[in-house]
Motif scaffolding. Sequence first.
Motif, PDB file in Angstrom:
ATOM      1  N   SER A 206      40.910  32.672  39.126  1.00  0.00           N
ATOM      2  CA  SER A 206      40.794  32.218  37.811  1.00  0.00           C
ATOM      3  C   SER A 206      41.491  30.874  37.654  1.00  0.00           C
ATOM      4  O   SER A 206      41.404  29.966  36.694  1.00  0.00           O
ATOM      5  N   LYS A 207      42.533  30.951  38.842  1.00  0.00           N
ATOM      6  CA  LYS A 207      43.219  29.545  38.020  1.00  0.00           C
ATOM      7  C   LYS A 207      43.344  28.628  38.411  1.00  0.00           C
ATOM      8  O   LYS A 207      43.691  28.044  39.083  1.00  0.00           O
ATOM      9  N   LEU A 208      42.247  28.384  39.645  1.00  0.00           N
ATOM     10  CA  LEU A 208      41.737  27.607  40.396  1.00  0.00           C
ATOM     11  C   LEU A 208      41.390  26.226  39.199  1.00  0.00           C
ATOM     12  O   LEU A 208      40.120  26.894  38.520  1.00  0.00           O
ATOM     13  N   TYR A 209      41.232  24.842  39.330  1.00  0.00           N
ATOM     14  CA  TYR A 209      40.623  24.113  39.087  1.00  0.00           C
ATOM     15  C   TYR A 209      39.936  23.248  39.616  1.00  0.00           C
ATOM     16  O   TYR A 209      39.764  22.581  40.810  1.00  0.00           O
ATOM     17  N   ILE A 210      37.904  23.760  39.424  1.00  0.00           N
ATOM     18  CA  ILE A 210      37.499  22.887  40.548  1.00  0.00           C
ATOM     19  C   ILE A 210      36.485  22.707  39.475  1.00  0.00           C
ATOM     20  O   ILE A 210      36.039  23.051  38.179  1.00  0.00           O
ATOM     21  N   GLU A 211      36.140  20.838  39.593  1.00  0.00           N
ATOM     22  CA  GLU A 211      35.013  20.880  38.660  1.00  0.00           C
ATOM     23  C   GLU A 211      33.777  20.058  39.271  1.00  0.00           C
ATOM     24  O   GLU A 211      34.248  19.396  41.177  1.00  0.00           O
ATOM     25  N   PRO A 212      32.443  20.041  39.443  1.00  0.00           N
ATOM     26  CA  PRO A 212      32.192  21.111  37.896  1.00  0.00           C
ATOM     27  C   PRO A 212      32.280  22.458  37.691  1.00  0.00           C
ATOM     28  O   PRO A 212      32.315  23.326  38.348  1.00  0.00           O
ATOM     29  N   ASP A 213      32.354  22.489  36.469  1.00  0.00           N
ATOM     30  CA  ASP A 213      32.013  24.095  35.846  1.00  0.00           C
ATOM     31  C   ASP A 213      30.913  24.815  36.797  1.00  0.00           C
ATOM     32  O   ASP A 213      30.930  26.208  37.752  1.00  0.00           O
ATOM     33  N   TYR A 214      29.866  24.684  37.399  1.00  0.00           N
ATOM     34  CA  TYR A 214      29.192  25.311  38.422  1.00  0.00           C
ATOM     35  C   TYR A 214      29.565  25.215  39.348  1.00  0.00           C
ATOM     36  O   TYR A 214      29.486  26.249  39.996  1.00  0.00           O
ATOM     37  N   LEU A 215      30.114  24.345  40.005  1.00  0.00           N
ATOM     38  CA  LEU A 215      31.129  24.867  41.198  1.00  0.00           C
ATOM     39  C   LEU A 215      32.081  25.869  41.646  1.00  0.00           C
ATOM     40  O   LEU A 215      31.971  26.375  42.345  1.00  0.00           O
ATOM     41  N   TYR A 216      32.611  25.626  39.876  1.00  0.00           N
ATOM     42  CA  TYR A 216      33.578  26.535  39.996  1.00  0.00           C
ATOM     43  C   TYR A 216      33.168  28.604  39.635  1.00  0.00           C
ATOM     44  O   TYR A 216      32.934  29.220  40.551  1.00  0.00           O
ATOM     45  N   LEU A 217      31.771  28.098  39.366  1.00  0.00           N
ATOM     46  CA  LEU A 217      31.231  29.635  38.620  1.00  0.00           C
ATOM     47  C   LEU A 217      30.490  30.031  40.534  1.00  0.00           C
ATOM     48  O   LEU A 217      30.716  31.607  40.394  1.00  0.00           O
ATOM     49  N   PHE A 218      30.563  29.575  41.627  1.00  0.00           N
ATOM     50  CA  PHE A 218      30.008  29.743  42.682  1.00  0.00           C
ATOM     51  C   PHE A 218      31.322  29.727  43.923  1.00  0.00           C
ATOM     52  O   PHE A 218      31.230  31.448  44.322  1.00  0.00           O
ATOM     53  N   VAL A 219      31.843  29.439  43.487  1.00  0.00           N
ATOM     54  CA  VAL A 219      33.739  29.872  44.480  1.00  0.00           C
ATOM     55  C   VAL A 219      34.047  31.224  43.535  1.00  0.00           C
ATOM     56  O   VAL A 219      34.204  32.026  44.622  1.00  0.00           O
ATOM     57  N   ALA A 220      34.474  31.099  42.457  1.00  0.00           N
ATOM     58  CA  ALA A 220      34.066  32.718  41.354  1.00  0.00           C
ATOM     59  C   ALA A 220      33.195  33.847  42.214  1.00  0.00           C
ATOM     60  O   ALA A 220      33.816  35.103  42.422  1.00  0.00           O
ATOM     61  N   ALA A 221      31.644  33.890  42.024  1.00  0.00           N
ATOM     62  CA  ALA A 221      31.184  34.889  42.919  1.00  0.00           C
ATOM     63  C   ALA A 221      31.234  34.589  44.609  1.00  0.00           C
ATOM     64  O   ALA A 221      30.964  36.229  44.787  1.00  0.00           O
ATOM     65  N   TYR A 222      31.876  33.843  44.944  1.00  0.00           N
ATOM     66  CA  TYR A 222      31.875  34.560  46.331  1.00  0.00           C
ATOM     67  C   TYR A 222      33.113  34.627  46.750  1.00  0.00           C
ATOM     68  O   TYR A 222      32.813  35.663  47.606  1.00  0.00           O
ATOM     69  N   ILE A 223      33.752  34.621  46.024  1.00  0.00           N
ATOM     70  CA  ILE A 223      35.328  35.492  46.461  1.00  0.00           C
ATOM     71  C   ILE A 223      35.248  36.762  46.081  1.00  0.00           C
ATOM     72  O   ILE A 223      36.094  38.082  46.239  1.00  0.00           O
ATOM     73  N   ARG A 224      34.139  37.242  44.945  1.00  0.00           N
ATOM     74  CA  ARG A 224      34.100  38.069  43.962  1.00  0.00           C
ATOM     75  C   ARG A 224      33.318  39.490  45.024  1.00  0.00           C
ATOM     76  O   ARG A 224      33.118  40.662  45.326  1.00  0.00           O
ATOM     77  N   PHE A 225      32.012  38.099  45.826  1.00  0.00           N
ATOM     78  CA  PHE A 225      31.388  39.104  47.114  1.00  0.00           C
ATOM     79  C   PHE A 225      32.374  39.582  47.923  1.00  0.00           C
ATOM     80  O   PHE A 225      32.125  40.810  48.616  1.00  0.00           O
ATOM     81  N   MET A 226      33.177  39.016  48.814  1.00  0.00           N
ATOM     82  CA  MET A 226      34.183  38.572  49.493  1.00  0.00           C
ATOM     83  C   MET A 226      35.111  40.094  49.162  1.00  0.00           C
ATOM     84  O   MET A 226      35.364  40.805  49.980  1.00  0.00           O
ATOM     85  N   THR A 227      35.898  40.400  47.695  1.00  0.00           N
ATOM     86  CA  THR A 227      36.284  41.112  47.515  1.00  0.00           C
ATOM     87  C   THR A 227      35.232  42.713  47.912  1.00  0.00           C
ATOM     88  O   THR A 227      35.982  43.442  48.158  1.00  0.00           O
TER      89      THR A 227
END
Length: 251
Positions: A206-227
């Motif tokens: 959540s501390k990652l700064y990624i723009e645009p927002d929908y790219l951040y949502l992709f990264v966050a969803a992928y990290i949750r899957f890896m977890t």
Amino acid sequence: VVVIMAANIFVMLMGAGIQIGLFQNARVTDTLSSSGYYHESYQDLLDEVHAKMSEADCPENACDDVITYDNYLFATRNHVQMALNGQTPTAEYTDISTEVADALDGVSYLTDDSREEIGQEVLELYQQYVGNIIGESMYGIKQIFYNIFGINMVFAGLNIVVSILILLFMDHYKHRGMKKIATAVGLASFTVLAVSIVIVIFKPYSKLYIEPDYLYLFVAAYIRFMTKVFICLSAGGAVLAAIVQFAGAGM
């Protein structure tokens, strides 16, 4: 020996988790879809095209029949899939210059030079959105993983085999060696689970700064899957440790 073996098993589990969780091409494209990446990026593309049309005193929807969501989705998915396989994406599905030119022909008050300039700007914008860096980035990470971490995986596997042999044959009572192996597997599994729990609770992504927002949502969803993959692997390791412990008790 138990600690060394546990450390190497931990490396193997983390490597397997990364391999399973990060490098599945189908998972990348599915996560892009489920995170809303395609829809949101298409809407941004359309907004920018409309803005360019307004700047040129053209009807905003002049190119809407050309830049449709279905066409954009097909072109973008094709680009991502080719890039994930290490292939160079072609312009086969991104060269819409003819279609844009035909659409702008309907704007009678545009000069030929203006029509060509606007068409080129729209084409470049479309290709910029379709040619995202996700596929190339994931492929690059995979190559780095195999080139660097892959060697460590091999050494970790060899160390595990040597540790097992030492624990089994350096002691006349093999059941004690089996218990130590079970302890090493359990310790490694617990460590992977601990890492997963930290990610779930504290959400460091959540501390990652990624723009645009929908790219951040992709990264966050992928990290949750890896977890989730790490949690499953730790659970599997715990089951294996119990089996080894039980087998050792029967010796």
